[in-house]
Write a protein that holds these residues in place. Sequence first.
Motif, PDB file in Angstrom:
ATOM      1  N   VAL A 180       0.824  -1.207   0.000  1.00 56.36           N
ATOM      2  CA  VAL A 180       0.000   0.000   0.000  1.00 56.36           C
ATOM      3  C   VAL A 180       0.865   1.267   0.000  1.00 56.36           C
ATOM      4  O   VAL A 180       0.563   2.243  -0.673  1.00 56.36           O
ATOM      5  N   PHE A 181       1.979   1.241   0.720  1.00 57.86           N
ATOM      6  CA  PHE A 181       2.859   2.404   0.766  1.00 57.86           C
ATOM      7  C   PHE A 181       3.415   2.687  -0.636  1.00 57.86           C
ATOM      8  O   PHE A 181       3.420   3.823  -1.098  1.00 57.86           O
ATOM      9  N   ALA A 182       3.853   1.630  -1.323  1.00 52.94           N
ATOM     10  CA  ALA A 182       4.411   1.795  -2.677  1.00 52.94           C
ATOM     11  C   ALA A 182       3.335   2.327  -3.619  1.00 52.94           C
ATOM     12  O   ALA A 182       3.592   3.210  -4.446  1.00 52.94           O
ATOM     13  N   LEU A 183       2.125   1.816  -3.469  1.00 56.87           N
ATOM     14  CA  LEU A 183       1.021   2.249  -4.337  1.00 56.87           C
ATOM     15  C   LEU A 183       0.747   3.739  -4.151  1.00 56.87           C
ATOM     16  O   LEU A 183       0.628   4.502  -5.111  1.00 56.87           O
ATOM     17  N   ARG A 184       0.681   4.159  -2.887  1.00 58.34           N
ATOM     18  CA  ARG A 184       0.343   5.558  -2.614  1.00 58.34           C
ATOM     19  C   ARG A 184       1.489   6.493  -2.971  1.00 58.34           C
ATOM     20  O   ARG A 184       1.267   7.672  -3.223  1.00 58.34           O
ATOM     21  N   SER A 185       2.724   5.963  -2.995  1.00 57.21           N
ATOM     22  CA  SER A 185       3.845   6.793  -3.439  1.00 57.21           C
ATOM     23  C   SER A 185       3.867   6.912  -4.954  1.00 57.21           C
ATOM     24  O   SER A 185       4.231   7.948  -5.499  1.00 57.21           O
ATOM     25  N   ALA A 186       3.474   5.829  -5.628  1.00 52.96           N
ATOM     26  CA  ALA A 186       3.579   5.802  -7.092  1.00 52.96           C
ATOM     27  C   ALA A 186       2.538   6.706  -7.747  1.00 52.96           C
ATOM     28  O   ALA A 186       2.765   7.224  -8.833  1.00 52.96           O
ATOM     29  N   PHE A 187       1.394   6.880  -7.078  1.00 49.48           N
ATOM     30  CA  PHE A 187       0.329   7.687  -7.676  1.00 49.48           C
ATOM     31  C   PHE A 187      -0.010   8.820  -6.738  1.00 49.48           C
ATOM     32  O   PHE A 187      -0.464   8.605  -5.617  1.00 49.48           O
ATOM     33  N   GLY A 188       0.246  10.023  -7.200  1.00 51.20           N
ATOM     34  CA  GLY A 188      -0.011  11.187  -6.357  1.00 51.20           C
ATOM     35  C   GLY A 188      -1.496  11.429  -6.226  1.00 51.20           C
ATOM     36  O   GLY A 188      -2.241  11.308  -7.201  1.00 51.20           O
ATOM     37  N   ILE A 189      -1.940  11.749  -5.022  1.00 49.50           N
ATOM     38  CA  ILE A 189      -3.367  12.014  -4.832  1.00 49.50           C
ATOM     39  C   ILE A 189      -3.564  13.318  -4.064  1.00 49.50           C
ATOM     40  O   ILE A 189      -2.810  13.614  -3.137  1.00 49.50           O
ATOM     41  N   VAL A 190      -4.545  14.070  -4.495  1.00 50.22           N
ATOM     42  CA  VAL A 190      -4.910  15.320  -3.821  1.00 50.22           C
ATOM     43  C   VAL A 190      -6.401  15.269  -3.546  1.00 50.22           C
ATOM     44  O   VAL A 190      -7.200  15.114  -4.472  1.00 50.22           O
ATOM     45  N   SER A 191      -6.779  15.370  -2.270  1.00 48.32           N
ATOM     46  CA  SER A 191      -8.206  15.341  -1.943  1.00 48.32           C
ATOM     47  C   SER A 191      -8.489  16.391  -0.876  1.00 48.32           C
ATOM     48  O   SER A 191      -7.573  16.897  -0.222  1.00 48.32           O
ATOM     49  N   ASN A 192      -9.750  16.676  -0.685  1.00 46.52           N
ATOM     50  CA  ASN A 192     -10.120  17.627   0.365  1.00 46.52           C
ATOM     51  C   ASN A 192      -9.811  17.063   1.745  1.00 46.52           C
ATOM     52  O   ASN A 192      -9.390  17.783   2.632  1.00 46.52           O
ATOM     53  N   ASP A 193     -10.019  15.756   1.902  1.00 53.64           N
ATOM     54  CA  ASP A 193      -9.724  15.121   3.196  1.00 53.64           C
ATOM     55  C   ASP A 193      -8.291  15.433   3.595  1.00 53.64           C
ATOM     56  O   ASP A 193      -7.993  15.721   4.744  1.00 53.64           O
TER      57      ASP A 193
END
Length: 264
Positions: free
Chosen positions: A79-92
């Motif tokens: 999960v860490f690798a996944l979240r590093s590989a794809f940048g995400i920007v959300s209101n949360d």
Amino acid sequence: MNAHDPPFLEFENVTVFHGEKMVLDSLSLAIRRGESVAILGPNGAGKSTFIRTIMREFYPVLDRGPVTFRICGRDTWDVFALRSAFGIVSNDLQYAFTREITGREVILSGFFSSIGLFNREITPEMERRADKISAFLEVGHICNRPMTELSSGEARRFLIGRAMVHDPEVLILDEPTNSLDLHALHAFRQTIRKIASNGTAIILVTHNLQDIIPEIVRVILMKNGSIVGDGPKEQLLADGPVSRLFDVPVSIRKDDGYYYATGY
Ligand SMILES: Nc1ncnc2c1ncn2[C@@H]1O[C@H](COP(=O)(O)OP(=O)(O)OP(=O)(O)O)[C@@H](O)[C@H]1O
């Protein structure tokens, strides 16, 4: 990235529940590597759940037939690798940064997928990358200000910067223009366009047609947890499909590559 790379996303028969409620209903779709898409739908359609399912915050149920749940050709991910590989920007995420943390520290926290720095070791290479991103996003002059003293538009740019530290091939934006005024909206659009034209694919989740930048040509319409339309925006961003999507009669106007709903 080449023609033989597996798609960025392959979902087949992905069903997700929140408690008793089915929020994604047998979703099937593929998104190619390098392809930018907008996911458009009303409140509660399941758009954020879809993004959070990509990010492995939620998992599909497996008792409703065979499921494909693959990112970049892989069924399993750290999960860490996944979240590093794809940048995400959300209101949360923006709400999470309420403590005294500077914009620059927000960018640096992207290296650790964390909300703060918590005495992490920052290497000179990380510092250089953060400065390069600040310059690219034109926020170098305010990067030492605390997030609590930045406008929503400025803060949003630092969150984009945080998402860009690993130079992601896909930037995921979940309702990115909420609470932005017209000036900030304009600046935000320019920033996203600049990122898209630099070769980063954009996955944009929104209920605002005018968030869909000209670089995005494919639109996926989502309602009640299902995909109700998927295709070129000039076909789907039209009076009939958008009126049915939001259950309100609208007229669609196109101006300078952007689409607007009027008359509701
Ligand atoms: N963690 C959760 N637990 C229970 N129900 C949830 C949870 N998250 C979302 N829901 C419910 O799931 C449905 C879909 O929510 P989701 O946030 O995915 O929709 P959305 O299309 O992103 O909506 P919006 O545009 O309002 O953000 C809603 O009915 C919502 O109340």
